[in-house]
Design a protein around this motif. Structure first.
Motif, mmCIF file in Angstrom:
data_model
loop_
_atom_site.group_PDB
_atom_site.id
_atom_site.type_symbol
_atom_site.label_atom_id
_atom_site.label_comp_id
_atom_site.label_asym_id
_atom_site.label_seq_id
_atom_site.Cartn_x
_atom_site.Cartn_y
_atom_site.Cartn_z
ATOM 1 N N LEU A 20 12.380 7.519 71.339
ATOM 2 C CA LEU A 20 12.898 7.624 72.702
ATOM 3 C C LEU A 20 14.098 6.705 72.885
ATOM 4 N N TRP A 21 14.021 5.505 72.339
ATOM 5 C CA TRP A 21 15.157 4.590 72.437
ATOM 6 C C TRP A 21 16.369 5.153 71.696
ATOM 7 N N VAL A 24 17.895 7.759 73.988
ATOM 8 C CA VAL A 24 18.628 7.153 75.102
ATOM 9 C C VAL A 24 19.970 6.613 74.623
ATOM 10 N N ALA A 25 19.977 5.891 73.505
ATOM 11 C CA ALA A 25 21.230 5.331 72.970
ATOM 12 C C ALA A 25 22.190 6.430 72.557
ATOM 13 N N THR A 28 23.480 8.379 75.955
ATOM 14 C CA THR A 28 24.254 7.616 76.934
ATOM 15 C C THR A 28 25.489 6.960 76.331
#
Length: 82
Positions: A20-21, A24-25, A28
Motif C-alpha cells: 500500500l505504501w 501511495v508513493a 502521488t
C-alpha cells in the motif's frame, strides 16, 4: 500488488501495508524507482491502476479548464463596448 509481487520480491513487498505504501508513493509522486513490479500480473495491475488514477485526475481537470475558459469568454464578451 502484494498478491502479484510478494513471491517474486518478498523483501520489497513484505506485507499488504508495504504494498500500500508503494502504491501511495507511486501514485502521488514518480515513485522511488527502487521498487517496481517485475511479474506480468503486477505490471498489468499497475497499468490498470495508473490509468484509473489518471482518469480520476485528467477528466475533471479538463472539465474545469473548459468551464473556466467559457466563463472567461463570457466575461470578455460582456465587457466589450457595443
Amino acid at each position: 500488488m502484494y498478491y502479484f509481487e510478494h513471491e517474486a520480491q518478498p523483501e520489497a513487498f513484505q506485507s499488504v501495508f508495504h504494498s500500500l505504501w508503494w502504491a501511495v508513493a507511486t501514485l502521488t509522486t514518480v515513485g522511488y524507482g527502487d521498487v517496481y513490479p517485475i511479474t506480468a500480473g503486477g505490471r498489468i495491475f499497475t497499468a490498470l491502476v495508473l490509468f484509473v488514477g489518471l482518469g480520476i485526475v485528467a477528466i475533471p481537470a479538463g472539465m474545469v479548464a473548459t468551464a473556466l475558459s467559457r466563463a472567461r469568454t463570457i466575461e470578455d464578451d460582456a465587457q466589450k463596448p457595443e
